[in-house]
Design a protein around this motif. Structure first.
Motif, PDB file in Angstrom:
ATOM      1  N   THR A   3       0.808  -1.313   0.022  1.00 33.73           N
ATOM      2  CA  THR A   3      -0.072  -0.076   0.158  1.00 33.73           C
ATOM      3  C   THR A   3       1.016   1.231   0.158  1.00 33.73           C
ATOM      4  O   THR A   3       1.843   1.175   0.525  1.00 33.73           O
ATOM      5  CB  THR A   3      -1.088  -0.016   1.314  1.00 33.73           C
ATOM      6  N   GLU A  19      -4.809   6.536  -1.451  1.00 36.14           N
ATOM      7  CA  GLU A  19      -4.295   5.004  -1.225  1.00 36.14           C
ATOM      8  C   GLU A  19      -4.242   4.306  -2.346  1.00 36.14           C
ATOM      9  O   GLU A  19      -5.299   4.098  -3.068  1.00 36.14           O
ATOM     10  CB  GLU A  19      -4.776   4.670  -0.007  1.00 36.14           C
ATOM     11  N   PHE A  20      -3.207   3.587  -2.731  1.00 31.86           N
ATOM     12  CA  PHE A  20      -3.004   2.925  -3.689  1.00 31.86           C
ATOM     13  C   PHE A  20      -2.497   1.650  -3.440  1.00 31.86           C
ATOM     14  O   PHE A  20      -1.529   1.478  -2.566  1.00 31.86           O
ATOM     15  CB  PHE A  20      -2.149   3.277  -4.936  1.00 31.86           C
ATOM     16  N   ASP A  21      -2.938   0.539  -4.082  1.00 30.15           N
ATOM     17  CA  ASP A  21      -2.301  -0.777  -3.900  1.00 30.15           C
ATOM     18  C   ASP A  21      -1.203  -0.856  -4.950  1.00 30.15           C
ATOM     19  O   ASP A  21      -1.376  -0.480  -6.299  1.00 30.15           O
ATOM     20  CB  ASP A  21      -3.316  -1.939  -4.483  1.00 30.15           C
ATOM     21  N   HIS A  47      -2.878   0.899  -8.403  1.00 34.59           N
ATOM     22  CA  HIS A  47      -4.637   0.796  -8.546  1.00 34.59           C
ATOM     23  C   HIS A  47      -4.850   1.561  -7.413  1.00 34.59           C
ATOM     24  O   HIS A  47      -4.630   1.218  -6.106  1.00 34.59           O
ATOM     25  CB  HIS A  47      -4.835  -0.762  -8.536  1.00 34.59           C
ATOM     26  N   ARG A  49      -7.228   2.689  -4.245  1.00 35.33           N
ATOM     27  CA  ARG A  49      -7.939   2.266  -3.324  1.00 35.33           C
ATOM     28  C   ARG A  49      -9.156   3.232  -2.915  1.00 35.33           C
ATOM     29  O   ARG A  49     -10.243   2.890  -2.669  1.00 35.33           O
ATOM     30  CB  ARG A  49      -7.424   1.490  -2.363  1.00 35.33           C
ATOM     31  N   LYS A  50      -8.483   4.090  -2.407  1.00 34.11           N
ATOM     32  CA  LYS A  50      -9.608   5.248  -1.831  1.00 34.11           C
ATOM     33  C   LYS A  50      -8.973   6.833  -2.178  1.00 34.11           C
ATOM     34  O   LYS A  50      -7.687   6.883  -2.058  1.00 34.11           O
ATOM     35  CB  LYS A  50     -10.048   5.006  -0.430  1.00 34.11           C
ATOM     36  N   ASP A  59     -14.164   5.554  -2.240  1.00 30.38           N
ATOM     37  CA  ASP A  59     -13.735   4.186  -2.474  1.00 30.38           C
ATOM     38  C   ASP A  59     -13.404   4.447  -4.243  1.00 30.38           C
ATOM     39  O   ASP A  59     -13.792   5.379  -4.827  1.00 30.38           O
ATOM     40  CB  ASP A  59     -14.467   2.926  -2.213  1.00 30.38           C
ATOM     41  N   VAL A  60     -12.666   3.538  -4.811  1.00 35.07           N
ATOM     42  CA  VAL A  60     -12.424   3.582  -6.387  1.00 35.07           C
ATOM     43  C   VAL A  60     -13.663   3.745  -7.211  1.00 35.07           C
ATOM     44  O   VAL A  60     -13.567   4.713  -8.164  1.00 35.07           O
ATOM     45  CB  VAL A  60     -11.581   2.482  -6.786  1.00 35.07           C
ATOM     46  N   GLU A  76      -3.289   6.921 -11.484  1.00 36.27           N
ATOM     47  CA  GLU A  76      -2.425   5.718 -11.129  1.00 36.27           C
ATOM     48  C   GLU A  76      -1.176   5.857 -11.949  1.00 36.27           C
ATOM     49  O   GLU A  76      -0.270   5.229 -11.422  1.00 36.27           O
ATOM     50  CB  GLU A  76      -3.459   4.558 -11.543  1.00 36.27           C
TER      51      GLU A  76
END
Length: 84
Positions: A3, A19-21, A47, A49-50, A59-60, A76
């Motif tokens: 994350t 926040e990204f994965d 990707h 996340r929020k 959320d996305v 992204e």
């Protein structure tokens, strides 16, 4: 999968906490024509996340509705480039 939390700009809204994965794949680079190694290459994917706007968290899916698919994809891609 990791994350990553960072600040992003979406249109007129700046410094939004997002926040990204993050997925990082490392693999051997294609060798030189002489056969010598070029070392390793890294491929980063991000990707969303929020997104947090003050006390509101999107959320996305809600982020895409609010800002548009293209804006989220661009965010992204910027994160991916920053982490390369």
């Amino acid at each position: 999968m990791n994350t990553h939390i960072t600040k992003i700009d979406l249109g007129v809204l700046e410094d939004l906490e997002a926040e990204f994965d993050i997925d990082i794949e490392t693999y051997p680079a294609e060798p030189y024509s002489t056969g010598a190694s070029r070392g390793m290459e890294k491929e980063v994917t991000a990707h969303l996340r929020k997104i947090k706007i003050n006390d509101l968290e999107l959320d996305v899916h809600d982020s895409i509705k609010a800002f548009g698919h293209d804006a989220i994809v661009q965010a992204e891609l910027r994160v991916q480039e920053d982490l390369q």
